[in-house]
Design an enzyme around this catalytic site. Structure first.
Site, PDB file in Angstrom:
ATOM      1  N   LYS A 291       5.194  -1.920 -16.495  1.00 25.65           N
ATOM      2  CA  LYS A 291       5.962  -0.880 -15.815  1.00 25.65           C
ATOM      3  C   LYS A 291       7.189  -0.507 -16.642  1.00 25.65           C
ATOM      4  O   LYS A 291       7.849  -1.360 -17.211  1.00 25.65           O
ATOM      5  CB  LYS A 291       6.417  -1.362 -14.439  1.00 25.65           C
ATOM      6  N   GLU A 375      -0.224  -2.717   6.364  1.00 22.91           N
ATOM      7  CA  GLU A 375       0.511  -2.371   7.585  1.00 22.91           C
ATOM      8  C   GLU A 375      -0.149  -2.908   8.849  1.00 22.91           C
ATOM      9  O   GLU A 375       0.538  -3.348   9.779  1.00 22.91           O
ATOM     10  CB  GLU A 375       0.671  -0.855   7.666  1.00 22.91           C
ATOM     11  N   ARG A 403      -1.310   3.881   9.895  1.00 27.92           N
ATOM     12  CA  ARG A 403      -2.470   3.043   9.632  1.00 27.92           C
ATOM     13  C   ARG A 403      -2.573   1.883  10.624  1.00 27.92           C
ATOM     14  O   ARG A 403      -3.614   1.241  10.724  1.00 27.92           O
ATOM     15  CB  ARG A 403      -2.377   2.481   8.213  1.00 27.92           C
TER      16      ARG A 403
END
Length: 627
Positions: A291, A375, A403
């Protein structure tokens, strides 16, 4: 491999010639490396001004270049999970100049968007969807006899989603045309990206090896006890892979595992992908990337530069919102609540920092649970904590809580567990349709026994968190990104369950109901109306969306004055619906609603979106004043 540097003169010498992936065909590996450096320069330049997701997209440049060089997109379908790693893909697919308008209203979307380009599949804004979509594409290709491939680039964070696992389980049946590229950007390049691993990957991905393997398998079938011999050879192959390669778990799911590959080595990527393209799937290619590669500040602190509003390139200093924010106020209130009550716990779905829980995590590490991008699990896990005597506060962005709807109903509301849901980013946000939190009240209000609140200020949020704790029942608190225009010294009266707050008592003007910081929009609209001689307005802070204060609504509407609602939510399902339900069998005058209309709301600066859709104080005052 060292990164290529960009010359001062003609720094976009290669990028300016790339108008589609087909233009990559004539470039040498060295030229591709120079192109990768130019792409990084454009990404850094654009995100520093416009904001966006920096770290992940800087890490995938070589990988995306190699994928577009090897596969024929869009005939082969390339998907991203999630799409904040896909900026190089956008730049290479005819959107080089358009990319400079990233996240601007009417400009380039921050995520792949099927409505923006034929090279994009779906929306790619929520994690966990790419593998299932790619398995579906693979099944469709297989059914039609198409040789094309579905290639899903999946981040390591998205791989822990339950849906990703479900997709991988089904890939063993429908994944003959499927390639999953695991973009692992949390690990460093370790020793297993060495000589033996490199040799084994070349071996097991090579056409000669696979042809030899199929020939041996056919010959074995002519021998007695061929099944036992085949099992022995398979165990030996798996043992060697297990020693030198970390992919045995994927093999058990039916995937041919290849990796790990250095995701910044174009020669390795091109060689591996060219071989993989010829193999029958499902195949998982494990790629290690870094990253923030190419921008030292992002490389050193990838979490800080994951999603940014913009930054100073020279110093790395991030742009920050001025003044207090709801997320910070929630984080401070959680620390105080945790200090007062040792049974209080915090839960985050990979958003500890984003939801303001950093200080709580530092102070109470044993009571802060980051469950990853899961979630549904986060909410049901919260229900389990509550059943065990703890008092969980589950902080999730509104758009992602969608969700977990069944988990809220089945595992919190039905058993009446005292779980507090903190819905950050309630309302429209710059990231666009995949991230707007403008649908939450439509499914939360319908759940029996769930108290739903919306604070107008940071101070009111603190009171609502304390109120929810004392309620000892399922509760949700919804608040937007950023802060409110409230005066820090503003007095906030105590809360009473299901009771609204009249913040401005008017006379002969309209009654304006509002929720959250839109209360201040309503107050400004009331001031403008009064200044224009259109009467003295009453402004009501709804506070509670469930239970809604129908008694106050009917009382104020009985005079026949116009009644309006202002909300940072879709008109259907939220405050407007609550008011309509309350007044359905009661006398009232004309009713107007100001909220997001029944259409997909695009990305862009929230202030610009509100002006376009008539959600400013001026627009509210103008329309009410015309009655």
């Amino acid at each position: 491999m060292e990164e290529a540097s960009i010359s001062v003169e003609g720094r976009f010498m290669y990028l300016e010639k790339i108008n589609s992936p087909a233009d990559l065909a004539g470039l040498s590996v060295t030229e591709l490396e120079l192109l990768a450096a130019e792409i990084r320069e454009l990404v850094i330049e654009t995100v520093s001004v416009n904001g966006g997701h920096l770290g992940a997209s800087l890490g995938t440049v070589e990988l995306i270049l190699a994928l577009h060089r090897v596969f024929k997109v869009p005939e082969d379908r390339l998907l991203f999970d999630v799409g904040h790693q896909a900026y190089a893909h956008k730049i290479l697919t005819g959107r080089r100049e358009f990319f400079k308008t990233l996240r601007r209203h009417g400009g380039c979307a921050g995520f792949p968007a099927a409505w923006e380009s034929e090279f994009d599949v779906g929306a790619s804004g929520h994690a966990g969807t790419a593998i299932s979509t790619a398995v579906g594409l693979s099944a469709a290709f297989g059914r039609s006899g198409s040789p094309h491939r579905a290639v899903a680039v999946v981040g390591d964070g998205a791989l822990n989603c339950g849906m990703s696992l479900e997709g991988m389980i089904n890939a063993s049946r429908d994944g003959k045309n499927l390639i999953v590229v695991l973009n692992d950007n949390k690990m460093s390049i370790q020793e297993n990206v060495g000589g033996m691993a490199h040799y084994l990957n070349c071996l097991i991905s090579g056409s000669s090896y696979n042809k030899f393997k199929m020939t041996v398998k056919r010959l074995l079938k002519t021998l007695p006890r061929h099944e036992a011999i085949h099992r022995f050879i398979k165990r030996t192959e798996d043992l060697l892979k297990g020693i030198f390669l970390p992919g045995i778990v994927f093999e058990q799911l039916g995937f041919r595992y290849i990796g790990p590959i250095n995701g910044h080595s174009l020669p390795d990527l091109l060689r591996t992908l060219e071989r993989v393209r010829e193999l029958e799937g499902p195949i998982l290619v494990h790629v290690i990337t870094e990253k923030g590669r190419g921008y030292e500040f992002a490389r050193q602190e990838p979490a800080r530069y994951h999603g940014v509003a913009g930054f100073d390139r020279a110093t790395g200093r991030l742009k920050k919102s001025e003044g207090p924010t709801f997320s910070n106020a929630f984080g401070d209130a959680m620390v105080r609540l945790g200090e007062a009550h040792p049974e209080v716990a915090a839960i985050s779905a990979a958003m500890v920092s984003g939801t303001g829980l950093n200080r709580f995590q530092q102070k109470f590490p044993g009571r802060c649970f980051d469950v990853g991008i899961c979630e549904e699990h986060a909410v049901t896990f919260a229900g389990g904590l509550a059943a065990g005597g703890m008092r969980p506060v589950c902080a999730i962005y509104s758009t992602f809580l969608q969700r977990a709807f069944d988990s809220i109903y089945h595992d919190v509301v039905l058993p009446k567990q005292p779980v507090i849901l903190a819905l950050d980013r309630g309302g429209a946000v710059e990231d666009g349709p995949t991230h707007h939190g403008i649908y939450d009240l439509g499914f939360l209000r319908e759940l029996p026994g769930l108290t739903v609140m919306a604070p107008r200020s940071e101070r009111e949020l603190e009171l609502m968190l304390d109120f929810a704790y004392e309620l000892k029942a399922p509760a949700a608190i919804r608040y937007p990104r950023g802060g409110s225009p409230a005066d820090p010294a503003e007095t906030v009266p105590p809360l009473e369950l299901g009771r609204a707050e009249v913040v401005r008592a008017g006379g002969d003007g309209p009654v304006i109901w509002a929720m959250g910081p839109e209360v201040y929009t309503a107050l400004e609209a009331a001031r403008l109306l009064e200044a224009a001689g259109k009467g003295s307005c009453t402004v009501v802070n709804a506070r509670f969306l469930a239970p809604f204060d129908g008694e106050t609504a009917r009382r104020l509407a009985a005079s026949g004055r116009p009644v309006a609602t202002v909300e940072d939510h879709r008109i259907t399902g939220g405050l407007a619906s609550a008011l309509d339900e309350a007044l359905a069998d009661a006398p009232h005058g004309k009713v107007l609603h100001f909220g997001w209309p029944d259409r997909v709301i695009p990305h862009g600066c929230v202030g610009e979106l509100k002006r376009e859709f008539g959600l400013t104080a001026e627009a509210v005052a103008e329309k009410l004043g015309s009655l």
